[in-house]
Write a protein that holds these residues in place. Structure first.
Motif, PDB file in Angstrom:
ATOM      1  N   HIS A 195     -11.635   1.620  -6.145  1.00  0.00           N
ATOM      2  CA  HIS A 195     -10.234   2.416  -6.636  1.00  0.00           C
ATOM      3  C   HIS A 195      -9.528   3.256  -6.107  1.00  0.00           C
ATOM      4  O   HIS A 195      -8.340   3.347  -6.735  1.00  0.00           O
ATOM      5  CB  HIS A 195     -10.456   1.978  -7.520  1.00  0.00           C
ATOM      6  CG  HIS A 195     -11.141   0.957  -7.974  1.00  0.00           C
ATOM      7  ND1 HIS A 195     -10.654  -0.583  -8.170  1.00  0.00           N
ATOM      8  CD2 HIS A 195     -12.441   0.118  -8.009  1.00  0.00           C
ATOM      9  CE1 HIS A 195     -11.300  -1.991  -7.740  1.00  0.00           C
ATOM     10  NE2 HIS A 195     -12.749  -1.463  -8.344  1.00  0.00           N
ATOM     11  N   VAL A 196     -10.571   4.721  -5.836  1.00  0.00           N
ATOM     12  CA  VAL A 196      -9.560   5.895  -6.047  1.00  0.00           C
ATOM     13  C   VAL A 196      -8.464   6.267  -5.202  1.00  0.00           C
ATOM     14  O   VAL A 196      -7.258   6.649  -5.944  1.00  0.00           O
ATOM     15  CB  VAL A 196     -10.825   7.642  -5.628  1.00  0.00           C
ATOM     16  CG1 VAL A 196     -10.113   8.510  -5.933  1.00  0.00           C
ATOM     17  CG2 VAL A 196     -11.580   7.050  -6.610  1.00  0.00           C
ATOM     18  N   ALA A 197      -8.034   5.890  -3.938  1.00  0.00           N
ATOM     19  CA  ALA A 197      -7.039   5.344  -2.625  1.00  0.00           C
ATOM     20  C   ALA A 197      -6.493   5.140  -4.179  1.00  0.00           C
ATOM     21  O   ALA A 197      -5.096   6.177  -4.176  1.00  0.00           O
ATOM     22  CB  ALA A 197      -7.352   5.051  -2.405  1.00  0.00           C
ATOM     23  N   GLU A 198      -5.909   3.861  -4.585  1.00  0.00           N
ATOM     24  CA  GLU A 198      -5.391   3.185  -5.125  1.00  0.00           C
ATOM     25  C   GLU A 198      -4.812   4.145  -6.495  1.00  0.00           C
ATOM     26  O   GLU A 198      -3.438   3.844  -6.484  1.00  0.00           O
ATOM     27  CB  GLU A 198      -5.232   1.850  -5.297  1.00  0.00           C
ATOM     28  CG  GLU A 198      -4.388   1.461  -5.916  1.00  0.00           C
ATOM     29  CD  GLU A 198      -4.865  -0.152  -6.500  1.00  0.00           C
ATOM     30  OE1 GLU A 198      -3.567  -1.317  -7.087  1.00  0.00           O
ATOM     31  OE2 GLU A 198      -5.778  -0.413  -6.287  1.00  0.00           O
ATOM     32  N   ALA A 199      -5.663   4.669  -7.672  1.00  0.00           N
ATOM     33  CA  ALA A 199      -5.246   5.457  -8.345  1.00  0.00           C
ATOM     34  C   ALA A 199      -4.979   6.172  -8.095  1.00  0.00           C
ATOM     35  O   ALA A 199      -3.501   6.699  -8.703  1.00  0.00           O
ATOM     36  CB  ALA A 199      -6.762   5.841  -9.046  1.00  0.00           C
ATOM     37  N   LEU A 200      -4.476   7.147  -6.794  1.00  0.00           N
ATOM     38  CA  LEU A 200      -4.177   8.028  -6.800  1.00  0.00           C
ATOM     39  C   LEU A 200      -2.775   7.654  -6.087  1.00  0.00           C
ATOM     40  O   LEU A 200      -1.786   7.849  -6.858  1.00  0.00           O
ATOM     41  CB  LEU A 200      -4.556   9.112  -4.943  1.00  0.00           C
ATOM     42  CG  LEU A 200      -5.787   9.298  -5.805  1.00  0.00           C
ATOM     43  CD1 LEU A 200      -6.424  10.105  -3.721  1.00  0.00           C
ATOM     44  CD2 LEU A 200      -5.396  11.171  -6.315  1.00  0.00           C
ATOM     45  N   HIS A 201      -2.196   6.629  -4.880  1.00  0.00           N
ATOM     46  CA  HIS A 201      -1.109   5.836  -4.348  1.00  0.00           C
ATOM     47  C   HIS A 201      -0.552   5.862  -6.184  1.00  0.00           C
ATOM     48  O   HIS A 201       0.400   6.086  -6.494  1.00  0.00           O
ATOM     49  CB  HIS A 201      -1.252   4.926  -4.326  1.00  0.00           C
ATOM     50  CG  HIS A 201       0.188   4.066  -4.526  1.00  0.00           C
ATOM     51  ND1 HIS A 201       0.818   4.362  -3.167  1.00  0.00           N
ATOM     52  CD2 HIS A 201       0.220   2.661  -4.066  1.00  0.00           C
ATOM     53  CE1 HIS A 201       2.253   3.797  -3.439  1.00  0.00           C
ATOM     54  NE2 HIS A 201       1.897   2.408  -3.990  1.00  0.00           N
ATOM     55  N   ARG A 202      -1.009   5.146  -7.163  1.00  0.00           N
ATOM     56  CA  ARG A 202      -0.351   4.591  -7.773  1.00  0.00           C
ATOM     57  C   ARG A 202       0.480   5.951  -9.377  1.00  0.00           C
ATOM     58  O   ARG A 202       1.478   5.642  -9.859  1.00  0.00           O
ATOM     59  CB  ARG A 202      -1.018   3.955  -9.166  1.00  0.00           C
ATOM     60  CG  ARG A 202      -1.735   2.699  -8.808  1.00  0.00           C
ATOM     61  CD  ARG A 202      -0.438   1.653  -7.880  1.00  0.00           C
ATOM     62  NE  ARG A 202      -1.103   0.573  -7.384  1.00  0.00           N
ATOM     63  CZ  ARG A 202      -0.318  -0.725  -6.616  1.00  0.00           C
ATOM     64  NH1 ARG A 202       0.782  -0.210  -6.580  1.00  0.00           N
ATOM     65  NH2 ARG A 202      -0.848  -1.342  -6.226  1.00  0.00           N
ATOM     66  N   LEU A 203      -1.249   7.097  -9.114  1.00  0.00           N
ATOM     67  CA  LEU A 203       0.181   8.478  -9.859  1.00  0.00           C
ATOM     68  C   LEU A 203       1.576   8.722  -8.668  1.00  0.00           C
ATOM     69  O   LEU A 203       1.969   8.838  -9.392  1.00  0.00           O
ATOM     70  CB  LEU A 203      -1.391   9.201 -10.088  1.00  0.00           C
ATOM     71  CG  LEU A 203      -2.302   9.067 -10.292  1.00  0.00           C
ATOM     72  CD1 LEU A 203      -3.493   9.786 -10.323  1.00  0.00           C
ATOM     73  CD2 LEU A 203      -1.848   9.314 -12.260  1.00  0.00           C
ATOM     74  N   VAL A 204       0.833   8.983  -7.886  1.00  0.00           N
ATOM     75  CA  VAL A 204       2.704   8.770  -7.121  1.00  0.00           C
ATOM     76  C   VAL A 204       3.958   8.097  -7.369  1.00  0.00           C
ATOM     77  O   VAL A 204       4.544   8.508  -7.985  1.00  0.00           O
ATOM     78  CB  VAL A 204       2.438   8.551  -5.511  1.00  0.00           C
ATOM     79  CG1 VAL A 204       3.877   8.973  -4.411  1.00  0.00           C
ATOM     80  CG2 VAL A 204       1.235   9.695  -5.174  1.00  0.00           C
ATOM     81  N   GLU A 205       3.368   6.834  -7.467  1.00  0.00           N
ATOM     82  CA  GLU A 205       4.856   6.131  -7.999  1.00  0.00           C
ATOM     83  C   GLU A 205       4.784   6.750  -9.359  1.00  0.00           C
ATOM     84  O   GLU A 205       6.472   6.230  -9.568  1.00  0.00           O
ATOM     85  CB  GLU A 205       3.745   4.417  -8.568  1.00  0.00           C
ATOM     86  CG  GLU A 205       3.322   3.736  -7.468  1.00  0.00           C
ATOM     87  CD  GLU A 205       3.025   2.384  -6.620  1.00  0.00           C
ATOM     88  OE1 GLU A 205       4.004   1.342  -6.532  1.00  0.00           O
ATOM     89  OE2 GLU A 205       2.567   1.674  -7.449  1.00  0.00           O
ATOM     90  N   CYS A 206       4.021   6.336 -10.750  1.00  0.00           N
ATOM     91  CA  CYS A 206       4.470   6.977 -11.921  1.00  0.00           C
ATOM     92  C   CYS A 206       5.037   8.351 -12.326  1.00  0.00           C
ATOM     93  O   CYS A 206       5.663   8.237 -12.624  1.00  0.00           O
ATOM     94  CB  CYS A 206       2.700   6.517 -13.275  1.00  0.00           C
ATOM     95  SG  CYS A 206       1.915   5.802 -13.095  1.00  0.00           S
ATOM     96  N   TYR A 207       4.857   9.381 -11.225  1.00  0.00           N
ATOM     97  CA  TYR A 207       4.689  10.507 -11.302  1.00  0.00           C
ATOM     98  C   TYR A 207       6.394  10.553 -10.673  1.00  0.00           C
ATOM     99  O   TYR A 207       7.384  11.144 -11.187  1.00  0.00           O
ATOM    100  CB  TYR A 207       3.995  11.639 -10.809  1.00  0.00           C
ATOM    101  CG  TYR A 207       3.023  11.685 -11.527  1.00  0.00           C
ATOM    102  CD1 TYR A 207       3.236  12.348 -12.912  1.00  0.00           C
ATOM    103  CD2 TYR A 207       1.884  11.931 -11.006  1.00  0.00           C
ATOM    104  CE1 TYR A 207       2.050  12.473 -13.034  1.00  0.00           C
ATOM    105  CE2 TYR A 207       0.383  12.473 -11.917  1.00  0.00           C
ATOM    106  CZ  TYR A 207       0.882  12.764 -13.189  1.00  0.00           C
ATOM    107  OH  TYR A 207      -0.214  13.136 -14.207  1.00  0.00           O
TER     108      TYR A 207
END
Length: 271
Positions: free
Chosen positions: A203-215
């Motif tokens: 799940h790490v790759a998606e988690a990093l992408h979602r962080l990009v979205e949130c930030y």
């Protein structure tokens, strides 16, 4: 899976079962019988998938012969019968008792392993409470810690990876919910747990992408660029990096690591 020493020859099982059938026609009647006969009848019940009956017979061994060598063997077999019958709570109770009473048993590693399996088999989907999942993780980790060179430890390590993936999946599910609700700070908290705690999961790759979205949604561009940089470095060919890069381009930004970011520290220690 049972220790090899716990398997009886089929001829002995059939003979003892015949004797048991002749001794009583009432299933619950108390009839004192030799431990070997009770064990053989219970083993036959296991072969016939009559797990509830088998568990009762194993318990009867301990009741009638509490101080015999067969008693401890029967305790473990009763737990296994409960496990096969999908009565996991009963299996765990029996295994806890065995572990408490027989800490020096040659089968103690197997008992810890079976207890861990009894927790593991109860893991449900990520939408449910994860208390059982954490119990499974703790029990599996205990097997690895106490018996690192055993065959049970090898299997426990594989199941630990799957259990961590499950826990990470739960964090992702909650994080996505917060993201849909535009509760970006709460979402970041969930995705951060995945990156920092479950970095070896799928799940790490998606988690990093979602962080990009949130930030990006919050206007915290340095963290968004850093999350994308970590994602691109570790998962350069993934769809998640492609999506993150596109988001940055739309915002006229490029992936760039910020040394002061918590992501940079996680990157150094975890990736």
């Amino acid at each position: 899976m049972l220790p090899r020493s716990y398997r009886l020859p089929l001829t002995a099982i059939l003979l003892s079962a015949t004797l048991a059938a002749c001794s009583s026609t009432k299933e619950d009647a108390y009839v004192e019988r030799p431990a070997d006969q009770l064990l053989a009848e219970a083993d036959l019940a296991m072969k016939e998938d009559a797990f509830k009956k088998a568990a009762k017979l194993y318990d009867e061994v301990e009741r009638q012969h509490p101080y015999s060598e067969s008693a401890s063997k029967a305790q473990l077999l009763a737990a296994y019968a409960h496990y096969q019958d999908l009565k996991y709570d009963d299996a765990i109770l029996a295994l806890d008792r065995f572990i408490q009473l027989h800490p020096g048993s040659p089968d103690i590693a197997y008992a810890y392993y079976m207890r861990a399996l009894s927790h593991y088999e109860q893991i449900t989907d990520v939408r449910r409470d994860q208390r059982i999942t954490r119990l499974a993780l703790d029990s599996l980790s205990e097997v690895v810690r106490r018996f690192p060179d055993s065959q049970y430890a090898r299997d426990a390590k594989l199941k630990i990876d799957l259990t961590n993936d499950h826990l990470a999946g739960k964090e992702m599910e909650v994080g996505r919910f917060y993201l849909r609700q535009q509760q970006y700070t709460s979402a970041i908290g969930r995705f951060r747990v995945v990156v920092e705690t479950y970095q070896t999961t799928s799940h790490v790759a998606e988690a990093l992408h979602r962080l990009v979205e949130c930030y990006l949604a919050l206007g915290v561009t340095d963290e968004a660029k850093t999350a994308a940089a970590v994602l691109g470095h570790n998962f350069p060919g993934s769809e998640w990096y492609t999506d993150s890069y596109a988001l940055l381009v739309d915002a006229k930004l490029t992936p760039e690591r910020n040394e002061k970011s918590w992501l940079s520290k996680a990157w150094n220690s975890l990736f």
